[in-house]
Design a protein around this motif. Structure first.
Motif, PDB file in Angstrom:
ATOM      1  N   PHE A 124       0.816  -1.210   0.000  1.00 45.79           N
ATOM      2  CA  PHE A 124       0.000   0.000   0.000  1.00 45.79           C
ATOM      3  C   PHE A 124       0.852   1.263   0.000  1.00 45.79           C
ATOM      4  CE2 PHE A 124      -2.063   3.473   2.295  1.00 45.79           C
ATOM      5  CZ  PHE A 124      -3.231   3.618   1.575  1.00 45.79           C
ATOM      6  N   ASP A 125       1.862   1.310   0.848  1.00 39.66           N
ATOM      7  CA  ASP A 125       2.697   2.511   0.946  1.00 39.66           C
ATOM      8  C   ASP A 125       3.451   2.784  -0.356  1.00 39.66           C
ATOM      9  OD1 ASP A 125       1.898   2.995   3.555  1.00 39.66           O
ATOM     10  OD2 ASP A 125       3.506   1.766   4.421  1.00 39.66           O
ATOM     11  N   THR A 126       3.935   1.720  -0.998  1.00 38.93           N
ATOM     12  CA  THR A 126       4.631   1.881  -2.276  1.00 38.93           C
ATOM     13  C   THR A 126       3.686   2.421  -3.339  1.00 38.93           C
ATOM     14  OG1 THR A 126       6.112   0.045  -1.741  1.00 38.93           O
ATOM     15  CG2 THR A 126       5.970   0.703  -4.053  1.00 38.93           C
ATOM     16  N   ASN A 127       2.480   1.850  -3.397  1.00 40.63           N
ATOM     17  CA  ASN A 127       1.481   2.319  -4.366  1.00 40.63           C
ATOM     18  C   ASN A 127       1.123   3.779  -4.128  1.00 40.63           C
ATOM     19  OD1 ASN A 127       1.521  -0.331  -5.137  1.00 40.63           O
ATOM     20  ND2 ASN A 127      -0.679  -0.668  -4.971  1.00 40.63           N
ATOM     21  N   LYS A 128       0.963   4.128  -2.871  1.00 39.20           N
ATOM     22  CA  LYS A 128       0.592   5.498  -2.525  1.00 39.20           C
ATOM     23  C   LYS A 128       1.682   6.485  -2.942  1.00 39.20           C
ATOM     24  CE  LYS A 128      -0.788   8.330   1.452  1.00 39.20           C
ATOM     25  NZ  LYS A 128      -1.025   8.334   2.918  1.00 39.20           N
ATOM     26  N   GLU A 129       2.938   6.104  -2.734  1.00 39.06           N
ATOM     27  CA  GLU A 129       4.053   6.969  -3.118  1.00 39.06           C
ATOM     28  C   GLU A 129       4.151   7.089  -4.636  1.00 39.06           C
ATOM     29  OE1 GLU A 129       7.290   9.515  -3.011  1.00 39.06           O
ATOM     30  OE2 GLU A 129       5.725   9.026  -1.553  1.00 39.06           O
ATOM     31  N   ASN A 130       3.923   5.990  -5.363  1.00 38.68           N
ATOM     32  CA  ASN A 130       3.912   6.046  -6.833  1.00 38.68           C
ATOM     33  C   ASN A 130       2.857   7.025  -7.331  1.00 38.68           C
ATOM     34  OD1 ASN A 130       5.924   4.112  -6.999  1.00 38.68           O
ATOM     35  ND2 ASN A 130       4.499   2.406  -7.320  1.00 38.68           N
ATOM     36  N   LEU A 131       1.660   6.921  -6.751  1.00 41.13           N
ATOM     37  CA  LEU A 131       0.557   7.792  -7.161  1.00 41.13           C
ATOM     38  C   LEU A 131       0.857   9.248  -6.807  1.00 41.13           C
ATOM     39  CD1 LEU A 131      -2.286   7.970  -8.386  1.00 41.13           C
ATOM     40  CD2 LEU A 131      -3.216   7.609  -6.084  1.00 41.13           C
ATOM     41  N   ARG A 132       1.399   9.477  -5.627  1.00 43.67           N
ATOM     42  CA  ARG A 132       1.706  10.847  -5.201  1.00 43.67           C
ATOM     43  C   ARG A 132       2.709  11.504  -6.152  1.00 43.67           C
ATOM     44  NH1 ARG A 132       5.147  13.992  -3.326  1.00 43.67           N
ATOM     45  NH2 ARG A 132       6.767  12.389  -3.387  1.00 43.67           N
ATOM     46  N   GLN A 133       3.725  10.746  -6.543  1.00 41.98           N
ATOM     47  CA  GLN A 133       4.728  11.291  -7.451  1.00 41.98           C
ATOM     48  C   GLN A 133       4.128  11.644  -8.812  1.00 41.98           C
ATOM     49  OE1 GLN A 133       8.218   8.842  -7.776  1.00 41.98           O
ATOM     50  NE2 GLN A 133       8.581   8.791  -5.552  1.00 41.98           N
ATOM     51  N   TYR A 134       3.266  10.772  -9.320  1.00 39.39           N
ATOM     52  CA  TYR A 134       2.621  11.045 -10.609  1.00 39.39           C
ATOM     53  C   TYR A 134       1.751  12.298 -10.525  1.00 39.39           C
ATOM     54  CZ  TYR A 134       3.973   6.601 -12.816  1.00 39.39           C
ATOM     55  OH  TYR A 134       4.674   5.571 -13.388  1.00 39.39           O
ATOM     56  N   VAL A 135       0.931  12.406  -9.482  1.00 42.05           N
ATOM     57  CA  VAL A 135       0.062  13.568  -9.325  1.00 42.05           C
ATOM     58  C   VAL A 135       0.895  14.838  -9.225  1.00 42.05           C
ATOM     59  CG1 VAL A 135      -1.573  14.722  -7.789  1.00 42.05           C
ATOM     60  CG2 VAL A 135      -1.862  12.299  -8.295  1.00 42.05           C
ATOM     61  N   ASP A 136       1.949  14.779  -8.436  1.00 43.12           N
ATOM     62  CA  ASP A 136       2.803  15.952  -8.244  1.00 43.12           C
ATOM     63  C   ASP A 136       3.432  16.409  -9.560  1.00 43.12           C
ATOM     64  OD1 ASP A 136       3.441  17.708  -6.190  1.00 43.12           O
ATOM     65  OD2 ASP A 136       5.479  16.919  -5.997  1.00 43.12           O
ATOM     66  N   ARG A 137       3.889  15.465 -10.349  1.00 40.80           N
ATOM     67  CA  ARG A 137       4.541  15.810 -11.615  1.00 40.80           C
ATOM     68  C   ARG A 137       3.539  16.384 -12.623  1.00 40.80           C
ATOM     69  NH1 ARG A 137       7.858  10.766 -13.591  1.00 40.80           N
ATOM     70  NH2 ARG A 137       8.196  12.181 -15.342  1.00 40.80           N
ATOM     71  N   ILE A 138       2.361  15.762 -12.709  1.00 40.27           N
ATOM     72  CA  ILE A 138       1.355  16.270 -13.652  1.00 40.27           C
ATOM     73  C   ILE A 138       0.856  17.640 -13.217  1.00 40.27           C
ATOM     74  CG2 ILE A 138      -1.026  15.925 -14.416  1.00 40.27           C
ATOM     75  CD1 ILE A 138      -0.453  13.047 -14.881  1.00 40.27           C
ATOM     76  N   PHE A 139       0.647  17.808 -11.914  1.00 40.22           N
ATOM     77  CA  PHE A 139       0.221  19.115 -11.402  1.00 40.22           C
ATOM     78  C   PHE A 139       1.258  20.180 -11.748  1.00 40.22           C
ATOM     79  CE2 PHE A 139       0.278  22.359  -8.068  1.00 40.22           C
ATOM     80  CZ  PHE A 139      -1.038  22.805  -8.118  1.00 40.22           C
TER      81      PHE A 139
END
Length: 830
Positions: free
Chosen positions: A420-435
Motif C-alpha cells: 500500500f505505501d509503495t502504491n501510494k508513493e507512486n501515485l503521489r509522485q505522478y500527481v505531483d509531476r502532472i500538477f
C-alpha cells in the motif's frame, strides 16, 4: 443550377454496454470482452477490454469522417484469448440505409450469430446474353453466354485474397457448374471470362430414360455466381458471397449487363435465437452533408455570424439553434467551427457566457450545467488546445502507460503482491509531476483560449463582486474540470495515446484525474469532494497552501488580457504516431524493395520511422522536404489503404491499417506540409515499377506527374474547417427541428400579447425579448426554406440520373425513392 456538390459522410457512435453474453464453457464462466467497429469487414475502432464480465460496460465515443462507400456498419463482440485467436461472440450489422432510423437514441440491438457465410462484402460485374444456335441436325438450340467481368471490394480473409468465381445454371432438372481462373493477391480481380450454357434442348436430348425433354422454361431458370477465396488450408476454400439472378431479366432483348452486390449464402443452417447471444446498446448518429457552392449559404451564414452583436444575444440565430436542438452538443459543434473559421469565436462566446452568468443566482453553480456556453467552450478547447495537451501532458502520460507502476490505494482492490505505501508513493509522485507541468504551462496556452478565459473571469467578477474566488472558479471549471482531467482519464480520446490503456493503467489515470480535478477546483472543503474515504485520506498530501497558490497563479496567467502567446516553441510537437507498413525505398543499389512493419512518428519538424517504438529513427524526412501526400492506386502493389509521401528524390510508399487511419495520416501530413514552397502541382497516382510508371507508362523515374495534386487545405493543423460545410450542418439542424422553431415563434407571440406567467408548453425556451427573437426566427425560417428547396431539387435531379445496376448503384440495395428522403435529416454529435 449547381456547379459542384461536395458530399461529406460522418459517423459518431457511443458504444454503451453489452448484456447477457453467453457464459464461457468452463468453471469460471466469465469473459474478457472488447467491441470493434467495422465498415463492412474493415475494423476502424476497438474499445478497451472489460475483464471477467458477461455484461461489460464500455461507455466509449467514436467519431470519424467516413472515407469510402460501405454497405453495413457492424459491431463485433470478441472474447480475448491469450493463447489462441480471439473468438467472436456475436455481431450487430446495420445497413447504411437504416442508420438514420433512430438518430441520437440509445437502442439495444440483439447480437447475431457470425459465420463465414454471413460475412460478405463487395460487388461483381456480369453480362448475360441469350442467342439462338442451329445444331448440325437442324434443330434450334438457345445458348446462354455468362460473362464474369470483374469484382470490387472483396474481403481480405486471414491476410490474403486469392479469388475465383463459380458460375452455376440452376433449373428444375439441372445444375451445371463452371469455374473461372484464380486471381492471386487482389480483392479487385479482373476475370473477363465467358461461360456457355445450353438452355433450349433439341428433341434428341434425353436426360432421363422414361421421357424426352423438348425444351426448358427459361423463366424458371436462374444463374448463381459464387465468389471464393482459394486457400490451402485443410478446411477448404472460403466463401466470399454470391449473386442469384433469374433469367427473367433477359426479357425480349436477351441481353443483360449490370453490377450486383454480393449477398450472404442461405444454406438452411439452424437459426439461433437472438437472446442466446446477448445484446449491445448503441447510440449512433450518421450524417450525409450535401454541400452546395458558398453563395447558397451566404444569407444564413451572415445571420449566424452577427449573433454576437445582437441585443439580447438570446435573440440571435446561434442562440436560437441551441434552444431548439435536442442536445446542446448538436448545436455547439458546427457553431464553434463556423465562428472559429471566420475569427469570431471570442466575441460570440463572450456574449453567451455573459448572458448565462447574469442568469446564474449562485456563484458555486457557475458554468456547472450542460448549457450552450459550456458545450461551445468545451468544443473550442478541443480544437484549439489539442497541441497544448500534446506539449503539456503527453510525455508524462506516455511514461505512466509504459512503466505500469502499481498505484492502487483502495484497500479493497489492493492485490496481495502489492504494498500500500509503495502504491501510494507512486501515485503521489505522478500527481505531483502532472500538477507541476500543468501549472507551469501557462505560456503555452493558446491565445484564443486565454481570450475566452479573460472574458469568463471578467463576467463572473462583475456579477458576483462579493465572492473573491469566483474569478478563479469560472476559469478552473473549464481548464481543469473539462480539459485536463478528461484528457488524463481517457488519453486515447484526446490523441495522447493511440489505444486504450490496460486496466491497471486506466485505474491509475482515474485516480490521478480525480486528484487533479479537485486540486484545480479550489473548493473550500476538499475532503467533501471525494466519495471514497481512501481518496480523501490521500488528498491530505496536497493540503498545503502552495498548491492553491500555484493554481491561482496559473489561472491568473491564462486569463490575463495582457498575456501574449509564445509561438516559437523549441520542443517539437508530436502530431501523430503508430505502426504502419512501408515499402523499402531502395537506397542500396541491390537492396530488396520489400515491405516491413515500422513505427511512424510525425512532429511539426519531421516525419520519421523506426524499427519499433522508442528506437532511433531509421529514416527522417524534414517537413520542408515533403512535396505532396497522395493516395496510391491499389493496382501498384495489390494492397489496400496505401498512400505516398513524395520527396525530391523518391516517394515513400506506406500502407495504413484501415481506411480511416489512411485518411487521417494523409490529412495531417498534407496540412503540416501545405506551406512548403516546392510543393508539387502534379503527381503519379500509381507506383514506378519495372522501368515505367503504371499510371501513364512514362519510362523516366523523374517524369512529371500525370494527375493534378489534391490541395486547397489550410496550413493551420488544428483548425481545418470548411465554413460552407458547417453552415450546411446548421441548416440541417434547423430543418430537423423546424417544428420546435415554429413552437418558439408561437411562444414569442404568446409573451408579446399576454401579461402574466407564460404558458407551460413554452417554458423550456429562453426568450428575453419576444419581438427581437421573433424577427430572427422568421429570418431563419425563410432562409432554411430556400435551402430546403435547393436540396429537394438536387434529390430530384439525382433520382433522374441514377441508373441501378451501374457501378455506383449496383443491384441489391433499397431503391433511391425509399432512401433519399433520409439524406437531409442530419444531425452531428461527436
Amino acid at each position: 443550377m449547381l456547379h459542384f456538390l461536395i458530399i461529406n459522410i460522418f459517423f459518431s457512435n457511443l458504444i454503451g454496454e453489452a448484456k447477457n453474453l453467453p457464459p464461457y464453457p468452463g468453471p469460471n464462466k466469465m469473459r474478457d470482452c472488447y467491441c470493434t467497429v467495422n465498415l463492412d469487414q474493415e475494423e476502424v475502432f476497438r474499445t478497451k477490454i472489460i475483464e471477467k464480465s458477461l455484461c461489460p460496460f464500455y461507455g466509449e465515443d467514436f467519431y470519424c469522417e467516413i472515407p469510402r462507400t460501405f454497405r453495413h456498419l457492424s459491431f463485433y463482440i470478441f472474447d480475448r484469448d491469450v493463447f489462441r485467436r480471439d473468438s467472436i461472440i456475436g455481431k450487430v450489422a446495420i445497413k447504411k440505409e437504416n442508420l438514420q432510423s433512430k438518430p441520437g437514441q440509445d437502442t439495444w440491438f440483439p447480437l447475431q450469430h457470425v459465420d463465414a457465410d454471413s460475412e460478405v462484402q463487395g460487388k461483381v460485374h456480369l453480362e448475360l446474353r441469350l442467342s439462338e444456335v442451329i445444331t448440325d441436325n437442324g434443330n434450334i438450340c438457345h445458348k446462354l453466354a455468362a460473362r464474369v467481368l470483374e469484382c470490387q471490394g472483396l474481403p481480405i480473409v486471414n491476410g490474403q485474397c486469392d479469388p475465383y468465381a463459380t458460375v452455376t445454371l440452376l433449373g428444375p432438372s439441372r445444375s451445371d457448374v463452371k469455374k473461372t481462373k484464380m486471381k492471386k493477391k487482389t480483392n479487385n480481380p479482373q476475370f473477363d471470362e465467358v461461360f456457355y450454357f445450353e438452355i433450349t434442348r433439341p428433341l434428341s436430348y434425353t436426360r432421363r430414360s422414361h421421357f424426352d425433354v423438348e425444351e426448358e422454361d427459361v423463366d424458371k431458370m436462374a444463374l448463381r455466381i459464387d465468389l471464393w477465396n482459394g486457400s490451402n488450408l485443410k478446411f477448404g476454400d472460403e466463401f466470399l458471397g454470391e449473386v442469384k439472378i433469374s433469367l427473367k431479366v433477359l426479357g425480349q432483348s436477351g441481353v443483360h449487363d449490370a453490377w450486383y452486390f454480393l449477398q450472404p449464402r442461405d444454406n438452411g443452417s439452424k437459426s439461433i435465437k437472438p437472446d442466446d447471444l446477448g445484446s449491445l446498446r448503441l447510440n449512433i448518429v450518421y450524417t450525409e452533408d450535401h454541400v452546395f457552392p458558398t453563395e447558397y449559404y451566404q444569407p444564413l451564414r451572415d445571420l449566424l455570424l452577427k449573433s454576437a452583436d445582437v441585443e439580447p444575444v438570446s435573440a440571435s440565430a446561434a442562440h436560437v439553434l441551441g434552444e431548439i436542438c435536442r442536445e446542446k452538443q448538436e448545436a455547439a459543434v458546427p457553431l464553434v467551427r463556423l465562428f472559429l473559421h471566420y475569427g469570431k469565436i471570442v466575441p460570440f462566446l463572450s456574449a453567451i457566457a455573459n448572458a448565462e452568468v447574469n442568469r446564474t443566482l449562485d456563484p458555486n453553480t457557475i458554468f456547472r450545467g450542460n448549457s450552450l456556453t459550456s458545450k461551445c467552450i468545451d468544443e473550442t478547447m478541443k480544437l484549439a488546445g489539442m497541441h497544448y495537451l500534446q506539449v503539456t501532458l503527453k510525455p508524462i502520460i506516455d511514461e505512466i502507460c509504459d512503466d505500469h507502476k502499481p498505484c492502487e490505494i483502495d484497500p479493497v482492490k489492493l492485490k496481495e503482491s502489492e504494498n500500500f505505501d509503495t502504491n501510494k508513493e507512486n501515485l503521489r509522485q505522478y500527481v505531483d509531476r502532472i500538477f507541476t507541468v500543468i501549472t507551469k504551462s501557462g505560456v503555452s496556452c493558446p491565445t484564443v483560449m486565454c481570450d475566452i478565459f479573460f472574458s469568463l473571469r471578467e463576467s463572473a467578477a462583475k456579477r458576483f463582486q462579493v465572492d473573491q474566488d469566483v474569478r478563479y472558479t469560472a476559469v478552473s471549471s473549464f481548464i481543469f474540470l473539462r480539459f485536463f482531467a478528461p484528457a488524463i482519464l481517457s488519453p486515447n480520446l484526446f490523441h495522447l495515446r493511440p489505444h486504450h490503456p490496460d486496466p491497471q493503467t486506466s485505474r491509475t489515470l482515474t485516480l490521478i484525474s480525480k486528484t487533479i480535478q479537485t486540486l484545480g477546483s479550489l473548493s473550500k472543503s476538499k475532503s467533501a469532494s471525494f466519495k471514497e474515504s481512501f481518496m480523501a485520506s490521500f488528498y491530505d498530501n496536497f493540503n498545503e497552501q502552495k498548491y492553491a497558490d500555484s493554481v491561482k497563479n496559473f489561472l491568473d496567467l491564462i486569463s490575463s488580457s495582457g498575456r501574449r502567446d509564445h509561438k516559437s516553441i523549441e520542443t517539437p510537437i508530436m502530431l501523430k504516431e503508430g505502426f504502419m507498413i512501408k515499402r523499402a525505398q531502395g537506397r542500396k543499389r541491390f537492396g530488396m524493395k520489400n515491405f516491413k512493419r515500422r513505427w511512424f512518428r510525425l512532429t511539426n519538424h519531421e516525419f520519421t520511422y523506426h524499427r519499433s517504438k522508442g528506437d532511433s529513427p531509421l529514416c527522417s524526412i524534414p517537413i520542408e522536404n515533403i512535396l505532396a501526400v497522395e493516395k496510391l492506386e491499389e493496382e501498384s502493389f495489390r494492397m489496400k489503404n496505401m498512400f505516398q509521401v513524395i520527396q525530391p528524390e523518391r516517394a515513400l510508399y506506406i500502407q495504413a491499417n484501415n481506411c480511416v487511419e489512411a485518411r487521417d495520416w494523409i490529412d495531417i501530413l498534407t496540412k503540416v506540409s501545405q506551406c512548403n514552397k516546392k510543393r508539387l502541382s502534379t503527381y503519379h497516382p500509381s507506383a514506378y515499377l519495372n522501368g515505367h510508371w503504371l499510371c501513364c507508362r512514362a519510362s523516366s523515374e523523374i517524369a512529371q506527374g500525370c494527375t493534378p495534386c489534391t490541395g486547397g487545405l489550410p496550413a493551420n493543423i488544428q483548425l481545418d474547417i470548411d465554413g460552407d460545410r458547417e453552415t450546411e450542418r446548421i441548416y440541417s439542424l434547423f430543418n430537423t427541428y423546424i417544428s420546435k422553431l415554429e413552437k418558439m415563434m408561437e411562444a414569442c407571440g404568446s409573451k408579446s400579447v399576454y401579461d402574466g406567467p407564460e404558458q407551460e408548453e413554452y417554458s423550456s425556451f429562453v426568450i428575453d425579448d419576444p419581438q427581437e427573437t421573433y424577427k430572427t426566427l422568421k429570418l431563419i425560417a425563410e432562409r432554411v426554406h430556400i435551402l430546403e428547396q435547393e436540396h429537394a431539387q438536387y434529390k430530384r435531379d439525382k433520382f433522374k440520373k441514377t441508373k441501378y445496376g451501374s457501378q455506383t448503384h449496383p443491384n441489391g440495395v433499397l431503391s433511391l425513392v425509399a432512401y433519399e428522403p433520409l439524406l437531409h435529416e442530419t444531425s452531428f454529435v461527436p
